[in-house]
Design a protein around this motif. Sequence first.
Motif, PDB file in Angstrom:
ATOM      1  N   GLY A 171      65.887 132.387 123.886  1.00 23.59           N
ATOM      2  CA  GLY A 171      64.466 132.082 123.932  1.00 23.59           C
ATOM      3  C   GLY A 171      63.735 132.240 122.619  1.00 23.59           C
ATOM      4  O   GLY A 171      62.497 132.258 122.601  1.00 23.59           O
ATOM      5  N   ALA A 172      64.451 132.359 121.517  1.00 19.91           N
ATOM      6  CA  ALA A 172      63.795 132.527 120.215  1.00 19.91           C
ATOM      7  C   ALA A 172      62.995 131.281 119.861  1.00 19.91           C
ATOM      8  O   ALA A 172      63.374 130.165 120.191  1.00 19.91           O
ATOM      9  N   GLU A 173      61.864 131.500 119.188  1.00 15.72           N
ATOM     10  CA  GLU A 173      61.027 130.374 118.792  1.00 15.72           C
ATOM     11  C   GLU A 173      61.635 129.654 117.588  1.00 15.72           C
ATOM     12  O   GLU A 173      62.326 130.262 116.763  1.00 15.72           O
ATOM     13  N   CYS A 174      61.379 128.363 117.498  1.00 14.04           N
ATOM     14  CA  CYS A 174      61.865 127.578 116.364  1.00 14.04           C
ATOM     15  C   CYS A 174      60.859 126.492 116.051  1.00 14.04           C
ATOM     16  O   CYS A 174      59.970 126.187 116.861  1.00 14.04           O
ATOM     17  N   GLU A 175      60.986 125.923 114.864  1.00 20.24           N
ATOM     18  CA  GLU A 175      60.143 124.811 114.465  1.00 20.24           C
ATOM     19  C   GLU A 175      60.693 123.532 115.080  1.00 20.24           C
ATOM     20  O   GLU A 175      61.889 123.235 114.958  1.00 20.24           O
ATOM     21  N   VAL A 176      59.829 122.782 115.719  1.00 26.78           N
ATOM     22  CA  VAL A 176      60.232 121.596 116.466  1.00 26.78           C
ATOM     23  C   VAL A 176      59.613 120.354 115.836  1.00 26.78           C
ATOM     24  O   VAL A 176      58.417 120.335 115.515  1.00 26.78           O
ATOM     25  N   THR A 177      60.436 119.336 115.628  1.00 26.76           N
ATOM     26  CA  THR A 177      59.973 118.022 115.180  1.00 26.76           C
ATOM     27  C   THR A 177      59.897 117.105 116.386  1.00 26.76           C
ATOM     28  O   THR A 177      60.850 117.027 117.168  1.00 26.76           O
ATOM     29  N   VAL A 178      58.782 116.414 116.525  1.00 20.40           N
ATOM     30  CA  VAL A 178      58.597 115.483 117.633  1.00 20.40           C
ATOM     31  C   VAL A 178      58.688 114.062 117.091  1.00 20.40           C
ATOM     32  O   VAL A 178      57.889 113.665 116.237  1.00 20.40           O
ATOM     33  N   LEU A 179      59.687 113.330 117.556  1.00 17.26           N
ATOM     34  CA  LEU A 179      59.865 111.951 117.137  1.00 17.26           C
ATOM     35  C   LEU A 179      59.144 111.016 118.103  1.00 17.26           C
ATOM     36  O   LEU A 179      59.093 111.265 119.308  1.00 17.26           O
ATOM     37  N   THR A 180      58.601 109.937 117.564  1.00 16.75           N
ATOM     38  CA  THR A 180      57.906 108.957 118.377  1.00 16.75           C
ATOM     39  C   THR A 180      58.242 107.564 117.880  1.00 16.75           C
ATOM     40  O   THR A 180      58.844 107.395 116.807  1.00 16.75           O
ATOM     41  N   LEU A 181      57.884 106.572 118.640  1.00 21.55           N
ATOM     42  CA  LEU A 181      58.085 105.172 118.262  1.00 21.55           C
ATOM     43  C   LEU A 181      56.733 104.527 118.035  1.00 21.55           C
ATOM     44  O   LEU A 181      55.825 104.643 118.865  1.00 21.55           O
TER      45      LEU A 181
END
Length: 365
Positions: A283-293
């Motif tokens: 459950g550790a937090e991480c940096e998330v990239t959100v991809l979109t179109l």
Amino acid sequence: MESELHSIGELARASGLGVGTLRYYDGAQVLTPAWVDPQTGYRWYRPGQLADARLLARLRRVGLPLAGIRAVLGAAPGGGEARRVLDAHLRRLEDGLADARRELSLIHSMLDQREQPMTTTPAGIRLTVPAGGLAAALDAVRFAVGADPELPTLAGVLFEPDGPVLRLVATDRYRMALAEVPATGDVPARPVAGTLVPTALVDALRALLGTGAAEVALTLGGGTVRAEAGEHRIEGTVPDADFPDHRAVTRLAPEHRITLAAAELRAAVETGATRTLPSGPHGAECEVTVLTLTGDGRLAVAEESDPEGYRLAVNRDFLLDALDAGRPGQLLLELGGPIAPLAVRTPGLPGTFSVLMPIRLPESA
């Protein structure tokens, strides 16, 4: 009064809802009659309630839960609340469909194993592979090797002979990397279960490949692995590990295939917006990239202010690792739904690719 109202039977016939269903929605305070005969208990509805009953029938057909139906029918006209409820329900349906597709893919894989079960790696199977090809394959998968001490069965690279190729697989549960290298020698006629080469031996083998030999002789099976390159040799024991079935994860059904330059994607990920979410080990937090179109079908990194649309969230560092492990030049990205894995491929190398597990975004993201 009754001449101005619809009986419950008339409303049922006109709306497609059963009489029992109308009684249920009366009790649930969703569609209450305009008048109930105090003597008979018979329900009567206003003419204007026919439109609500027909809408209710359609909401039921798409599986909208009771709370959602109540919110849609009770929403103020033009306020946008009803459409927000329907949009959220549509996202849930799409997520559920993606889950169902993934489960069916796993079922197909299980059926394949029942019909064509893998044999165990025979003792002393000997293969010859090009040293440069094996080095490239190890470089392509090493980043995905598991390091969690609680999961020792992931602490290594699976060496899986499969006809004319040797397949290498590594995973830490959150990502998986595969690569293939041509193989000759004791090539099995059918895929075998493979040998998990521990991390320390993997790294020693990678160092051995830098000695200048053109080919490497590998001997797998019998609880050991041995590699010989010219006059150099390493050998070690391997665990009897139950490595995850990579076919269950990599049997993908992408909805979108996007080709773009690796450098372009890297620059977009490094400079694009990120979100901090709990998704890592324990459950550790991480940096998330959100991809979109984009509207013209290009892949982009989503900003917080972007309008709602396609979203696929992945661990930012894992995505950059996958880009580092791949070859420079063009990439082929295969995207499914918002909870389907992301595949990062190199065109022309179908057996060498990475798979990143998606991260579920909160509703407000």
